[in-house]
Scaffold this motif. Structure first.
Motif, PDB file in Angstrom:
ATOM      1  N   THR A  37       4.548  -7.819   4.001  1.00 18.06           N
ATOM      2  CA  THR A  37       4.722  -8.117   5.425  1.00 18.06           C
ATOM      3  C   THR A  37       3.454  -8.784   5.958  1.00 18.06           C
ATOM      4  O   THR A  37       2.431  -8.789   5.285  1.00 18.06           O
ATOM      5  CB  THR A  37       4.990  -6.826   6.228  1.00 18.06           C
ATOM      6  OG1 THR A  37       3.918  -5.903   5.992  1.00 18.06           O
ATOM      7  CG2 THR A  37       6.311  -6.183   5.834  1.00 18.06           C
ATOM      8  N   ARG A  46       3.848  -5.290  11.854  1.00 19.80           N
ATOM      9  CA  ARG A  46       3.962  -6.206  10.718  1.00 19.80           C
ATOM     10  C   ARG A  46       5.438  -6.453  10.426  1.00 19.80           C
ATOM     11  O   ARG A  46       6.280  -5.576  10.661  1.00 19.80           O
ATOM     12  CB  ARG A  46       3.267  -5.628   9.489  1.00 19.80           C
ATOM     13  CG  ARG A  46       1.749  -5.549   9.664  1.00 19.80           C
ATOM     14  CD  ARG A  46       1.086  -4.952   8.453  1.00 19.80           C
ATOM     15  NE  ARG A  46       1.132  -5.817   7.279  1.00 19.80           N
ATOM     16  CZ  ARG A  46       0.284  -6.824   7.034  1.00 19.80           C
ATOM     17  NH1 ARG A  46      -0.663  -7.109   7.911  1.00 19.80           N
ATOM     18  NH2 ARG A  46       0.378  -7.529   5.926  1.00 19.80           N
ATOM     19  N   GLY A  47       5.756  -7.629   9.905  1.00 21.51           N
ATOM     20  CA  GLY A  47       7.161  -7.919   9.659  1.00 21.51           C
ATOM     21  C   GLY A  47       7.351  -8.936   8.551  1.00 21.51           C
ATOM     22  O   GLY A  47       6.401  -9.531   8.036  1.00 21.51           O
ATOM     23  N   ALA A  48       8.602  -9.113   8.178  1.00 27.37           N
ATOM     24  CA  ALA A  48       9.003 -10.134   7.215  1.00 27.37           C
ATOM     25  C   ALA A  48      10.471 -10.437   7.471  1.00 27.37           C
ATOM     26  O   ALA A  48      11.192  -9.605   8.037  1.00 27.37           O
ATOM     27  CB  ALA A  48       8.818  -9.647   5.780  1.00 27.37           C
TER      28      ALA A  48
END
Ligand SMILES: [Fe+2]
Length: 371
Positions: A37, A46-48
């Motif tokens: 992420t 946080r990301g994806a």
């Protein structure tokens, strides 16, 4: 989103995503626990993005990782999402049109939806561990429809009709018994899709159960299915975009297109996700000593099917995907399946030291395997 300079062939979702700076992971199947992420400024966590091969035209997935002691920034958006908690403990706060707030507490295997365009925030309840959630959304459809970021992410409209009963945020709901395979639990929040009781879906074979979810009165689909230890389901096919995620036990799936001689095989455990593609045959098998359960999320709910194919599945006289392919349906009965499938599965049972429990469907095969 900058106004695209392109004159044709625009994908407004992908243009938007490129500006978000998120890593994009692609593939036939993904292990959510292994996904990298990055900071996602819009969300404050946080990301994806996950773009799986069989996701179809409408859906994507976001992985969201909230640091220990962290929370997301308040969000609101004009797309629908179904959120599954993979890891961690925390709570989510949803703001009603009146300004009043509702909160609910989640943990691993919780499932919930945010009512359309309501302002919400996630809070990680742990000061020591991250929280990890994966959401299935219809953002690709919504951004391609309106192709205007501000309209989708900065829209003041209140959908007062999406909140349901107050108790829907507390894990209560309404059971709508429609018919086998289509029985539905209507709510906004399920504390654990691993623990929830499932009505029988014997039409799909071997003592399994299935429960559909209608979350926040949305057009997103979700359901949970279970297979007892030592069993497997019948092969079937349907539209794309149903993201299958293991929530308990372990197993594998075989997938193939009509006429293909080789099977694609995906081994799964908690955290694995894969959507079978449009009309791709798929069949799920357990390899655990406990029942295997999986969640499937996609677009087109039982109340709001959206596509003609989905409407036919739900409103037809018979559930087409639980009707034999020999009769024009979309399921392969045990007696009609490729004999290699049962042989392969018996070998897997042996390898795992587990007793097969399919005798009543394959008496001859078991007798010969025992010799
Ligand atoms: Fe399926």
């Amino acid at each position: 989103m900058e106004k695209a300079q392109q004159l044709y062939g625009i994908d407004s979702y992908k243009d938007w995503l490129a500006n978000e700076g998120l890593p994009v992971h692609t593939g036939l199947a993904i292990d959510c626990f292994a996904v990298e992420t990055a900071d996602w400024a819009r969300v404050g966590a946080r990301g994806a993005a996950l773009h799986l091969d069989g996701r179809g035209d409408f859906c994507n997935m976001f992985l969201l990782e909230i640091a220990a002691g962290g929370s997301t920034l308040p969000q609101r958006h004009l797309y629908e999402e179904v959120i599954y908690v993979l890891e961690g403990q925390g709570s989510t706060q949803v703001e009603l049109p009146s300004g009043e707030r509702r909160s609910f507490e989640w943990g691993p295997t919780s499932l919930f939806a945010i009512p359309l365009n309501a302002t919400f925030r996630h809070f990680n309840g742990s000061g020591a561990k991250r929280a990890l959630m994966v959401s299935t959304t219809n953002l690709p459809m919504v951004l391609n429809l309106f192709h205007n970021e501000s309209f989708v992410f900065n829209n003041a409209f209140h959908f007062e009709d999406r909140f349901g009963e107050e108790s829907y945020f507390a894990g209560e709901g309404k059971l709508n018994m429609v018919r086998q395979g289509n029985d539905t639990w209507e709510t906004n929040f399920i504390p654990s899709v691993q623990a929830i009781e499932l009505p029988s879906f014997s039409l799909r074979g071997a003592g399994g159960g299935t429960l559909l979810f209608l979350l926040a009165d949305s057009s997103m689909h979700a359901h949970v299915s279970e297979m007892p230890a030592g069993t497997y389901k019948k092969a079937h096919r349907h539209g794309s975009g149903y993201h299958v995620m293991c929530v308990g036990g372990s197993g594998f799936s075989l997938m193939w297109f009509e006429g293909e001689q080789e099977f694609l095989r995906i081994d799964w455990q908690h955290g694995t996700v894969f959507p079978p593609a449009e009309n791709q045959w798929h069949q799920h098998f357990t390899t655990s000593a406990v029942p295997a359960r999986y969640l499937a999320t996609g677009f087109g709910s039982i109340r709001y099917p959206f596509t003609l194919a989905r409407r036919k599945e739900i409103l037809g006289d018979e559930i087409a995907f639980a009707k034999s392919a020999k009769l024009g349906g979309d399921q392969i009965e045990y007696e009609d399946q490729d004999p290699r499938i049962h042989t392969l599965w018996l070998a897997e049972m042996k390898r795992h030291g587990l007793p097969p429990a399919m005798d009543k469907f394959f008496p001859a095969a078991h007798a010969s395997a025992a010799r």
